[in-house]
Design a protein around this motif. Structure first.
Motif, PDB file in Angstrom:
ATOM      1  N   MET A   1       0.846  -1.180   0.000  1.00 18.04           N
ATOM      2  CA  MET A   1       0.000   0.000   0.000  1.00 18.04           C
ATOM      3  C   MET A   1       0.881   1.229   0.000  1.00 18.04           C
ATOM      4  SD  MET A   1      -3.030  -0.737   2.685  1.00 18.04           S
ATOM      5  CE  MET A   1      -4.292  -1.849   2.170  1.00 18.04           C
ATOM      6  N   ARG A   2       0.427   2.181  -0.737  1.00 17.95           N
ATOM      7  CA  ARG A   2       1.076   3.483  -0.736  1.00 17.95           C
ATOM      8  C   ARG A   2       0.053   4.508  -0.300  1.00 17.95           C
ATOM      9  NH1 ARG A   2       4.397   3.284  -6.466  1.00 17.95           N
ATOM     10  NH2 ARG A   2       5.840   1.675  -5.783  1.00 17.95           N
ATOM     11  N   ALA A   3       0.516   5.454   0.492  1.00 14.03           N
ATOM     12  CA  ALA A   3      -0.383   6.493   0.979  1.00 14.03           C
ATOM     13  C   ALA A   3       0.280   7.851   0.872  1.00 14.03           C
ATOM     14  CB  ALA A   3      -0.781   6.219   2.423  1.00 14.03           C
ATOM     15  N   VAL A   4      -0.532   8.821   0.529  1.00 17.50           N
ATOM     16  CA  VAL A   4      -0.144  10.225   0.609  1.00 17.50           C
ATOM     17  C   VAL A   4      -1.059  10.821   1.674  1.00 17.50           C
ATOM     18  CG1 VAL A   4      -0.052  12.452  -0.582  1.00 17.50           C
ATOM     19  CG2 VAL A   4       0.622  10.356  -1.785  1.00 17.50           C
ATOM     20  N   ILE A   5      -0.433  11.363   2.719  1.00 16.07           N
ATOM     21  CA  ILE A   5      -1.162  11.884   3.871  1.00 16.07           C
ATOM     22  C   ILE A   5      -0.992  13.394   3.896  1.00 16.07           C
ATOM     23  CG2 ILE A   5      -1.325  11.841   6.394  1.00 16.07           C
ATOM     24  CD1 ILE A   5       0.594   9.058   5.017  1.00 16.07           C
ATOM     25  N   GLN A   6      -2.090  14.104   3.920  1.00 17.03           N
ATOM     26  CA  GLN A   6      -2.031  15.559   3.974  1.00 17.03           C
ATOM     27  C   GLN A   6      -2.789  16.049   5.203  1.00 17.03           C
ATOM     28  OE1 GLN A   6      -3.439  16.227  -0.164  1.00 17.03           O
ATOM     29  NE2 GLN A   6      -1.470  17.267  -0.384  1.00 17.03           N
ATOM     30  N   ARG A   7      -2.109  16.877   6.000  1.00 12.23           N
ATOM     31  CA  ARG A   7      -2.790  17.530   7.116  1.00 12.23           C
ATOM     32  C   ARG A   7      -3.590  18.667   6.522  1.00 12.23           C
ATOM     33  NH1 ARG A   7       0.763  20.530  11.561  1.00 12.23           N
ATOM     34  NH2 ARG A   7       0.636  22.185   9.999  1.00 12.23           N
ATOM     35  N   VAL A   8      -4.886  18.687   6.815  1.00 12.16           N
ATOM     36  CA  VAL A   8      -5.769  19.676   6.193  1.00 12.16           C
ATOM     37  C   VAL A   8      -6.581  20.430   7.249  1.00 12.16           C
ATOM     38  CG1 VAL A   8      -5.971  18.383   4.021  1.00 12.16           C
ATOM     39  CG2 VAL A   8      -7.653  18.002   5.837  1.00 12.16           C
ATOM     40  N   SER A   9      -6.970  21.652   6.881  1.00 14.18           N
ATOM     41  CA  SER A   9      -7.922  22.389   7.708  1.00 14.18           C
ATOM     42  C   SER A   9      -9.332  22.129   7.199  1.00 14.18           C
ATOM     43  CB  SER A   9      -7.608  23.887   7.714  1.00 14.18           C
ATOM     44  OG  SER A   9      -7.579  24.392   6.404  1.00 14.18           O
ATOM     45  N   GLN A  10      -9.431  21.637   5.960  1.00  8.39           N
ATOM     46  CA  GLN A  10     -10.702  21.180   5.407  1.00  8.39           C
ATOM     47  C   GLN A  10     -10.436  20.393   4.130  1.00  8.39           C
ATOM     48  OE1 GLN A  10     -12.632  25.003   4.844  1.00  8.39           O
ATOM     49  NE2 GLN A  10     -12.333  24.862   2.650  1.00  8.39           N
ATOM     50  N   ALA A  11     -11.320  19.451   3.835  1.00 10.96           N
ATOM     51  CA  ALA A  11     -11.223  18.670   2.600  1.00 10.96           C
ATOM     52  C   ALA A  11     -12.586  18.060   2.309  1.00 10.96           C
ATOM     53  CB  ALA A  11     -10.179  17.561   2.752  1.00 10.96           C
ATOM     54  N   SER A  12     -12.833  17.849   1.020  1.00 10.34           N
ATOM     55  CA  SER A  12     -14.089  17.221   0.626  1.00 10.34           C
ATOM     56  C   SER A  12     -13.902  16.462  -0.682  1.00 10.34           C
ATOM     57  CB  SER A  12     -15.209  18.258   0.471  1.00 10.34           C
ATOM     58  OG  SER A  12     -14.912  19.145  -0.586  1.00 10.34           O
ATOM     59  N   CYS A  13     -14.804  15.512  -0.898  1.00 11.67           N
ATOM     60  CA  CYS A  13     -14.841  14.722  -2.122  1.00 11.67           C
ATOM     61  C   CYS A  13     -16.227  14.876  -2.736  1.00 11.67           C
ATOM     62  CB  CYS A  13     -14.567  13.256  -1.807  1.00 11.67           C
ATOM     63  SG  CYS A  13     -14.732  12.174  -3.244  1.00 11.67           S
ATOM     64  N   THR A  14     -16.257  15.185  -4.020  1.00 11.31           N
ATOM     65  CA  THR A  14     -17.508  15.332  -4.742  1.00 11.31           C
ATOM     66  C   THR A  14     -17.518  14.374  -5.928  1.00 11.31           C
ATOM     67  OG1 THR A  14     -17.574  17.665  -4.116  1.00 11.31           O
ATOM     68  CG2 THR A  14     -19.000  16.997  -5.934  1.00 11.31           C
ATOM     69  N   VAL A  15     -18.623  13.672  -6.102  1.00  9.30           N
ATOM     70  CA  VAL A  15     -18.811  12.766  -7.239  1.00  9.30           C
ATOM     71  C   VAL A  15     -20.141  13.114  -7.885  1.00  9.30           C
ATOM     72  CG1 VAL A  15     -19.086  10.366  -7.974  1.00  9.30           C
ATOM     73  CG2 VAL A  15     -17.485  10.927  -6.127  1.00  9.30           C
ATOM     74  N   GLY A  16     -20.100  13.446  -9.165  1.00 12.16           N
ATOM     75  CA  GLY A  16     -21.329  13.782  -9.881  1.00 12.16           C
ATOM     76  C   GLY A  16     -22.093  14.936  -9.269  1.00 12.16           C
TER      77      GLY A  16
END
Length: 152
Positions: A1-16
């Motif tokens: 497994m490979r992972a990219v980890i980002q510390r965020v103050s906000q994040a979202s995923c939108t599909v369609g």
């Protein structure tokens, strides 16, 4: 497994046009799965993610984990983390796990992360064309590879 980890103050995923997952302070984790991954890889990486001390303490030092700050996680599958670009200009994704293997592994890891955090992990949709919005905090971005544990 490979992972990219980002510390965020906000994040979202939108599909369609619909938001499938959104968080405020926490981690955005992009995960790539390959056919040789096992439950041991899930357990090792999940433990690392929930205990990784990359959030600031009162002195501004990275000394707190996602658990310490009561942060949230947005967990996104991303087979392109296994892109091979050695030959030509078109990446090959031959090392990425096939959907019939990778999707159950992604779901197992999401469930395990939720269990460890004691709260629901926000998700994208496996295999979908996702739009990810984020505000990287720091910026802090870390890469991990379960096949190279000695360096992570």
């Amino acid at each position: 497994m490979r992972a990219v980890i980002q510390r965020v103050s906000q994040a979202s995923c939108t599909v369609g046009g619909e938001v499938t997952g959104a968080i405020e302070q926490g981690l955005l984790v992009l995960i790539g799965i390959e056919e040789s991954d096992t439950m041991a890889d899930i357990e090792w990486l999940a433990q690392k993610l929930v205990n990784l001390r990359i959030f600031s303490d009162e002195q501004g030092l990275m000394n707190k984990s996602i658990q310490d700050v009561n942060g949230n996680m947005l967990f996104i599958s991303q087979f392109t983390l296994f892109a091979q670009t050695k030959k030509g200009n078109r990446p090959s994704f031959i090392r990425a796990g096939k959907p019939d293997f990778a999707k159950p592994m992604y779901e197992k890891m999401a469930a395990y992360l939720s269990q460890l955090l004691g709260k629901e992990v926000q998700l994208g949709i496996f295999g979908a064309d996702m739009k990810i919005d984020l505000r990287n905090d720091g910026p802090v971005t870390i890469m991990m590879n379960t096949k190279d544990k000695d360096n992570y």
